[in-house]
Design a protein around this motif. Structure first.
Motif, PDB file in Angstrom:
ATOM      1  N   UNK A   1      31.105  26.963  45.668  1.00  0.00           N
ATOM      2  CA  UNK A   1      31.773  26.488  44.462  1.00  0.00           C
ATOM      3  C   UNK A   1      32.008  27.568  43.423  1.00  0.00           C
ATOM      4  N   UNK A   2      31.886  28.836  43.817  1.00  0.00           N
ATOM      5  CA  UNK A   2      32.126  29.943  42.885  1.00  0.00           C
ATOM      6  C   UNK A   2      33.568  30.426  43.031  1.00  0.00           C
ATOM      7  N   UNK A   3      34.291  30.454  41.920  1.00  0.00           N
ATOM      8  CA  UNK A   3      35.648  31.018  41.917  1.00  0.00           C
ATOM      9  C   UNK A   3      35.538  32.533  42.038  1.00  0.00           C
ATOM     10  N   UNK A   4      36.440  33.128  42.818  1.00  0.00           N
ATOM     11  CA  UNK A   4      36.480  34.599  42.924  1.00  0.00           C
ATOM     12  C   UNK A   4      37.879  35.057  42.525  1.00  0.00           C
ATOM     13  N   UNK A   5      37.920  36.042  41.627  1.00  0.00           N
ATOM     14  CA  UNK A   5      39.196  36.546  41.119  1.00  0.00           C
ATOM     15  C   UNK A   5      39.274  38.046  41.345  1.00  0.00           C
ATOM     16  N   UNK A   6      40.368  38.484  41.968  1.00  0.00           N
ATOM     17  CA  UNK A   6      40.612  39.900  42.215  1.00  0.00           C
ATOM     18  C   UNK A   6      41.663  40.375  41.211  1.00  0.00           C
ATOM     19  N   UNK A   7      41.272  41.263  40.308  1.00  0.00           N
ATOM     20  CA  UNK A   7      42.156  41.696  39.215  1.00  0.00           C
ATOM     21  C   UNK A   7      42.746  43.061  39.564  1.00  0.00           C
ATOM     22  N   UNK A   8      44.071  43.171  39.423  1.00  0.00           N
ATOM     23  CA  UNK A   8      44.778  44.407  39.822  1.00  0.00           C
ATOM     24  C   UNK A   8      45.608  44.962  38.673  1.00  0.00           C
ATOM     25  N   UNK A   9      44.965  45.613  37.707  1.00  0.00           N
ATOM     26  CA  UNK A   9      45.756  46.204  36.627  1.00  0.00           C
ATOM     27  C   UNK A   9      46.589  47.370  37.155  1.00  0.00           C
ATOM     28  N   UNK A  10      47.678  47.652  36.412  1.00  0.00           N
ATOM     29  CA  UNK A  10      48.524  48.803  36.737  1.00  0.00           C
ATOM     30  C   UNK A  10      48.226  49.961  35.820  1.00  0.00           C
ATOM     31  N   UNK A  11      48.687  49.869  34.589  1.00  0.00           N
ATOM     32  CA  UNK A  11      48.522  50.978  33.649  1.00  0.00           C
ATOM     33  C   UNK A  11      48.081  50.430  32.290  1.00  0.00           C
ATOM     34  N   UNK A  12      46.814  50.646  31.989  1.00  0.00           N
ATOM     35  CA  UNK A  12      46.194  50.095  30.777  1.00  0.00           C
ATOM     36  C   UNK A  12      45.641  51.259  29.949  1.00  0.00           C
ATOM     37  N   UNK A  13      45.820  51.177  28.649  1.00  0.00           N
ATOM     38  CA  UNK A  13      45.452  52.301  27.767  1.00  0.00           C
ATOM     39  C   UNK A  13      43.934  52.396  27.576  1.00  0.00           C
TER      40      UNK A  13
END
Ligand SMILES: NC(=O)c1ccc[n+]([C@@H]2O[C@H](COP(=O)([O-])OP(=O)(O)OC[C@H]3O[C@@H](n4cnc5c(N)ncnc54)[C@H](OP(=O)(O)O)[C@@H]3O)[C@@H](O)[C@H]2O)c1
Length: 259
Positions: A182-194
């Motif tokens: 029951x655990x949500x898993x999120x894969x975050x893929x930033x591009x270009x962040x300051x």
């Protein structure tokens, strides 16, 4: 938290929850802490290598921020942090190292080794330490900070891309396994962040503020998606990747099922 019966998505609203963020003292991690607090989390454990580096957060937000010492290079600090934070419901593994290095540089093997230690072994140790806690606390969410570099290698930071591809691969396994509790898993893929990291990468293009990633995480957890492409550059690549992600990465392949 709940499961959408049609799409089998696990969602997570952070309001009132207790969260832990690695690399919380600066860059994207600090923005996540601040956005979580703005959006009503009860408490954030700011997990940092050097406790003094998060003092400003405590000065600003008081008791809603608790500093926890955690160095992804030191497994014993991960287990000690997990012991101290066993009420946590949302874990964000944001911290990482970055070295600009081609495969031909003299330091390339060392850079790959360090990156694997922090960005991949660190992720696995975080998951091992916190999965039982998330289960005990009702499921919650595990968020992993991956990258566009997980999908597209740059020759100028090839070893970093390799570590982010590996962490993305492990994140897919975590999704399968943690969803079962029951655990949500999120894969975050930033591009270009300051941030300091993108400065070190010396990329051309418009770097967007870290708050874009933080707000994106909150919305993505609420909608129960697996991939998040938060900024403009990431969205461009994410839209080209979407069909493959949907029909391969997020799908159950019958050939992969155990007998
Ligand atoms: N900025 C971008 O454009 C971008 C793009 C794609 C993905 N990302 C990802 O976003 C995440 C955050 O990056 P950022 O841009 O915010 O980088 P940053 O400003 O350089 O911050 C890195 C954070 O990681 C922490 N850290 C480094 N080694 C650690 C260790 N061994 N144990 C615990 N913490 C450690 C640092 O702590 P100290 O202050 O103690 O060094 C710092 O808090 C990373 O996973 C990165 O790969 C960033």
């Amino acid at each position: 938290m709940g499961r959408d019966p049609d799409e089998v998505k696990i969602t997570c609203n952070i309001e009132g929850k207790i969260a832990l963020v690695t690399g919380a003292n600066r860059g994207i991690g600090k923005a996540i802490v601040e956005a979580f607090l703005r959006r009503g989390v009860a408490k954030v454990y700011a997990a940092v290598r050097n406790p003094a580096s998060a003092d400003a957060l405590v000065e600003c937000y008081g008791e809603r921020v608790a500093i926890v010492q955690l160095d992804l290079a030191k497994p014993e600090t991960i287990t000690a942090a997990a012991d101290r934070t066993n009420d946590v419901e949302v874990v964000v593994n944001n911290a990482a190292v970055f070295k600009a290095c081609t495969p031909f540089d003299a330091s390339s093997l060392d850079a790959l080794e360090l990156g694997m230690q922090i960005n991949v072994f660190g992720l696995m140790r975080m998951a091992q330490a916190f999965a039982p806690i998330l289960r005990k606390n009702g499921g919650g969410a595990f968020v992993q900070m991956n990258s566009i570099a997980s999908l597209k290698c740059s020759s100028s930071f090839a070893t970093h891309s390799a570590t982010k591809a590996a962490s993305y691969s492990i994140t897919q396994a975590l999704r399968d396994l943690l969803n079962q509790q029951g655990t949500a898993v999120l894969s975050v893929h930033p591009g270009l962040i300051a941030t300091d990291m993108s400065n070190a990468a010396a990329l051309r293009g418009h770097a967007e503020p870290p708050s874009v990633v933080a707000e994106g995480i909150i919305a993505a957890l609420e909608s129960g998606v697996f991939h998040l492409f938060p900024d403009t550059m990431a969205q461009r690549i994410g839209s080209a990747y979407q069909s493959f992600a949907h029909s391969v990465i997020e799908a159950e392949l019958s050939e992969y099922k155990n007998n």
